[in-house]
Design an enzyme around this catalytic site. Structure first.
Site, PDB file in Angstrom:
ATOM      1  N   ASP A 136       0.850  -1.189   0.000  1.00 41.20           N
ATOM      2  CA  ASP A 136       0.000   0.000   0.000  1.00 41.20           C
ATOM      3  C   ASP A 136       0.882   1.234   0.000  1.00 41.20           C
ATOM      4  O   ASP A 136       1.979   1.229   0.582  1.00 41.20           O
ATOM      5  CB  ASP A 136      -0.913   0.024   1.229  1.00 41.20           C
ATOM      6  CG  ASP A 136      -1.984  -1.062   1.177  1.00 41.20           C
ATOM      7  OD1 ASP A 136      -2.370  -1.452   0.068  1.00 41.20           O
ATOM      8  OD2 ASP A 136      -2.431  -1.515   2.248  1.00 41.20           O
ATOM      9  N   ASP A 170      -7.017  -1.314  -4.754  1.00 43.20           N
ATOM     10  CA  ASP A 170      -8.098  -0.982  -3.823  1.00 43.20           C
ATOM     11  C   ASP A 170      -8.973   0.134  -4.392  1.00 43.20           C
ATOM     12  O   ASP A 170     -10.205   0.076  -4.311  1.00 43.20           O
ATOM     13  CB  ASP A 170      -7.522  -0.535  -2.475  1.00 43.20           C
ATOM     14  CG  ASP A 170      -6.737  -1.628  -1.783  1.00 43.20           C
ATOM     15  OD1 ASP A 170      -7.046  -2.809  -2.006  1.00 43.20           O
ATOM     16  OD2 ASP A 170      -5.811  -1.300  -1.023  1.00 43.20           O
TER      17      ASP A 170
END
Length: 231
Positions: A136, A170
């Site tokens: 991330d 995401d």
């Protein structure tokens, strides 16, 4: 077949997602933070061993189960996309499915292979395969403030909005799902028409051109009047 253009959209998401993750892995260290636009858009390198927002299954085989679930979901979404294309579903809906599929595959690649090729599996993992951690990096702390001391529980702490760190995959999944929810009436107009037709129309008595409910109410009123006059 026109189905290929939707898989190309998914492929584009996968390429962007994986490129951004590998660039971050090669050029940043864990928890390093780089300002992109002022203080409200940053790159923050994190490894996520679980699901979105760091949610994880506290079990020896939790990560393996999560990876298998992701693979199953990826296959299911791909099948549903093919089926929807063959049914000539709304183009916007098909694009949303492509975004969701591309995002799902992007995170599946991390979970399946990164433990081996990037050596980022948690130390306690029984195997590096299927135990990779998702990379991330997108961080949008739009604004923040110090919570006053008198506020119960959180007093004296710093509140930041928006705190989660996520990735391109995401984002693609979120945009796809949110768009389907927002534009569902446009994507599924026939279902909306059927629902409206069922709720707005009542069966009509062909002899009187009145609905059964109206007849029942009328009969009840007349019966009440007769009982009062007899009484």
């Amino acid at each position: 077949m026109k189905i290929y253009k939707y898989f190309l959209i998914a492929l584009g998401i996968i390429i962007i997602d994986q490129t951004s993750k590998l660039l971050v892995h090669q050029n940043m260290y864990i928890h390093e933070e780089v300002n992109v636009i002022g203080e409200w858009f940053k790159l923050h390198y994190l490894l996520n061993p679980g699901m979105a927002f760091g949610i994880r299954w506290e079990n020896e085989f939790g990560k393996l189960a999560l990876t298998i679930f992701r693979i199953g979901a990826m296959i299911g979404i791909a099948y549903y996309l093919v089926r929807s294309v063959r049914k000539n579903s709304h183009a916007g809906f098909l694009v949303c499915l492509s975004l969701i599929l591309g995002g799902a595959i992007g995170n599946v690649i991390d979970s399946t292979f990164y433990g081996v090729f990037l050596n980022n599996a948690p130390m306690e993992s029984p195997t590096k395969w299927f135990h990779g951690q998702v990379i991330d990096m997108l961080y949008f702390p739009l604004f923040g403030f110090q919570i006053p001391e008198w506020v119960p529980l959180r007093g004296g702490t710093y509140f930041s909005f928006f705190d989660p760190v996520f990735n391109v995959a995401d984002s693609s999944i979120f945009i796809g799902v949110a768009s389907i929810l927002i534009f569902q009436k446009k994507f599924f107009p026939h279902q909306e028409e059927e629902r409206h037709h069922q709720t707005s129309e009542l069966p009509i008595n062909h002899a009187t051109h009145e609905s059964p409910s109206a007849i029942t109410v009328t009969e009840a009123i007349e019966t009440n009047k007769e009982s009062e006059s007899n009484g």
